[in-house]
Design an enzyme around this catalytic site. Structure first.
Site, PDB file in Angstrom:
ATOM      1  CB  ILE A   4      -1.376   0.166   1.053  1.00 35.56           C
ATOM      2  CG1 ILE A   4      -0.434   0.259   2.744  1.00 35.56           C
ATOM      3  CG2 ILE A   4      -1.808  -0.985   1.195  1.00 35.56           C
ATOM      4  CD1 ILE A   4      -1.034   0.604   3.692  1.00 35.56           C
ATOM      5  CB  CYS A   5       0.063   4.410  -2.046  1.00 37.25           C
ATOM      6  SG  CYS A   5       1.218   6.254  -1.969  1.00 37.25           S
TER       7      CYS A   5
END
Lengths: 427, 211
Positions: free
Chosen positions: B155-156
């Site tokens: 995930i960013c």
């Protein structure tokens, strides 16, 4: 094509046996010979040049190194052929790393070590080096395929692994230490490590490995918005390490939060990647072959065509333990370093035949230009125009002395804690 | 703007074009609040964050005995955070070490949107440079479904969480990464993924495959 040629041969054989008239035999045999020649040509594929033993300076079309050896004749490089002794490790074979690898391969570097865990995707085709038919291959395999065709003289070693995991890191360290290529070399088995990764975590891992191994390395980066980039030289103990201060990035004037990792979030341009790879390999060649000035930090702002430079001293309070050790070592050899510098200066002075002025009544002396430039070597707080920090500094906090209450908590056994969490997880 | 943990039946209250902008606003303020008084925050988040014990041992997986000490602190923080979530009826993840060294972690996390529960596998490695760098949290089932993710389902976290981690290293641990990294990501991304049809509730998925 091979299949068709084979079928043609069978057809010819059938024709030959079915024909009763022997007068056609000779011409059929001739056609068969032609087809066989074609087949062997098709099998051979594109011609690959053989390895060359010594780099020749002879200017002929067939010499792959003639233009490089010309650097020597022009007085730019003292001994170009030394490049064959050098090993360079490239971490990250993406937009910058793959192009850097190709440049070094074409320059005839001795040995390249390539590290990446990714595969080639169609989304990479806006950058240089990889070809559409390589989609699905690991980046390391695809790179070895192309590079060995371009220059079979280069020794290529590839590692398909993630250096940020504990296991990957151990393999990474071991491969850097391996001296099988040139046993007499001091230190590690490589002359330089190039970090061409696309995220902060991997840069910190390269930093960790190079600090532990006392290995000089260069870092490179392109911003997420694809319009700025930088290269940086890191000599453990002598210059700031990557953990000494929050990473520096070139202010693009668009969004300060740059230097992100690759992936769907990021934009990229073959131009910026190519420029940064070019700057990185140029600095590498200058460092290895000892010509010109090796830049400690060089930024590139594509929107303004602005190239900020600076130098950074190590942080005596660096959070990286290995960096502090290297700093201590560097301070210890300071007298030797000063003596060597003095000897060199005296040697240079002795070459000057006679002083222009025998007496110096007013004690006039000439100040070295270098002293004026040192002003640029500044603390990380004051940055030159156009550079910003990517992340904030860690807050200073007091290491708490374990209180009695805490030490009771510390009695806790790891297994007890695991069981406690599992009990919570169970329902 | 209020900040809240993913909670049962919570609807998305912030509607702008880019969810990243929201997260920046929310967590830049958190960065400031952490150092000062945390004013302007809803009481739940404030007390959640302050009740997760901060860690003291600066050690990574290659540091031998010191890593074991760190691991104990990680467990204590996770136990405290999980217990707190349960007591507040805001249980939203399960995580446990997948190897004896405690360098790989696997589990589940879930998010409730429009009264439906969406559950995902959660996994991550402890990087060799931990705790200088944060673990890269992975939701492999969502790989390729959202732009706020890198290859492999990572995930960013770059904008909303990394600066916060850098500022608070080494006091933040796995529990903090889940609370300040994963929870807001789920709160921002899952409603969008559901509304755009990128992910379906498991009951819907079953009924469509049956039909």
């Amino acid at each position: 094509m091979e299949v068709e040629l084979k079928r043609m041969l069978t057809d010819l054989q059938n024709l030959k046996t079915s024909l009763s008239d022997p007068s056609h035999q000779a011409s059929i045999d001739q056609i068969r010979l032609c087809v066989e020649n074609l087949t062997s040509l098709a099998m051979a594929g594109p011609t690959r040049r053989t390895k060359v033993k010594d780099m020749s300076a002879e200017v002929v079309d067939s010499n792959p190194y003639s233009r490089l050896m010309a650097l020597q004749r022009m007085g730019i490089v003292d001994n170009y052929e030394r490049i064959r002794e050098f090993s360079v490790a490239i971490v990250g074979i993406g937009g910058v790393g793959s192009v850097a690898a190709e440049m070094l391969t074409r320059c005839g570097i001795g040995r390249l070590l390539l590290y990446d865990y990714d595969t080639v995707e169609l989304a990479n085709m806006n950058r240089l080096f990889f070809r559409p038919e390589q989609v699905g291959m690991t980046k390391t395999d695809a790179a070895v395929q192309t590079l060995s065709e371009i220059n079979p003289d280069v020794v290529l070693e590839s590692f398909t692994l993630n250096i940020t995991t504990v296991q990957g890191f151990e393999t990474f360290i071991a491969s850097l230490k391996n001296k099988s290529f040139r046993q007499e070399k001091e230190g590690t088995g490589v002359d330089l490590v190039l970090s061409c990764v696309d995220n902060y975590e991997a840069r910190m891992v390269v930093n960790q490995a190079c600090n532990e191994l006392n290995q000089t390395w260069m870092e490179s980066g392109v911003s997420e918005d694809a319009v700025s980039g930088h290269i940086q030289l890191l000599i453990p103990g002598e210059t700031a390490c990557f953990a000494c201060a929050p990473p520096l990035v070139v202010a693009s004037g668009v969004d300060e939060r740059t230097l992100k990792r690759d992936g769907v979030c990021a934009a990229s341009l073959p131009t910026t990647m190519g420029v940064v790879a070019g700057l990185l390999v140029q600095n590498t060649l200058k460092f290895l072959l000892k010509f010109g000035n090796v830049s400690p930090y060089l930024g590139y702002n594509a929107l303004k065509d602005f190239f900020p430079t600076m130098a950074m001293k190590p942080n005596p309070q660096c959070s990286n333990g290995a960096c502090l050790e290297r700093q201590k070592e560097y301070m210890l050899i300071k007298p030797a370093r000063d003596a060597a510098a003095k000897a060199k200066m005296e040697e240079e002075l002795s070459t000057i035949e006679i002083p222009i002025h025998a007496d110096n009544e007013w004690n006039i002396s000439v100040v070295d230009d270098c002293d004026a430039n040192i002003v640029n070597t500044q603390s990380s707080d004051a940055l030159p125009e156009g550079l910003v920090h990517e992340l904030p500094n860690a807050d200073v906090y007091e290491q708490q002395q374990p209180t009695t209450e805490e030490s009771i908590e510390n009695v806790d056994d790891l297994e007890d804690l695991k069981r406690k969490l599992e009990a919570l997880n169970a329902h | 703007m209020r900040v809240s943990e993913p909670k049962k039946g919570t609807t998305l209250r912030f509607k702008t074009e880019s969810c990243r902008e929201i997260i920046i606003l929310r967590f830049l303020s958190l960065g400031l609040e952490l150092r000062t008084t945390m004013e302007g925050w809803d009481p739940t988040t404030k007390s959640t964050l302050t009740q997760i014990p901060l860690l003291t041992v600066k050690a990574g997986p290659r540091d031998g005995a010191a890593w074991t000490q760190r691991l104990k602190e990680e467990y204590k923080a996770l136990i405290a955070y999980t217990s707190m979530n349960k007591s507040r009826d805001n249980d939203w993840f399960r995580i446990s070490a997948a190897n004896p060294e405690g360098t790989r972690w696997t589990g589940k996390c879930w998010y409730v949107h429009n009264l439906l529960k969406y559950e995902f596998d959660l996994q991550f490695d402890i990087p060799v440079t931990y705790p200088a760098t944060a673990p890269e949290l992975e939701l492999p089932q969502l790989d390729g479904k959202t732009h706020k993710m890198y290859r492999g389902g990572k995930i960013c976290l770059t904008v909303h969480f990394k600066p916060l981690w850098a500022k608070n290293s080494p006091r933040f641990g796995i529990a903090h990464a889940l609370c300040l990294g994963l929870a807001p990501w789920l709160a921002a991304e899952i409603p969008i993924l559901v509304d755009s049809g990128m992910i379906k509730h498991k009951d819907d998925a079953v009924s469509t495959s049956e039909a």
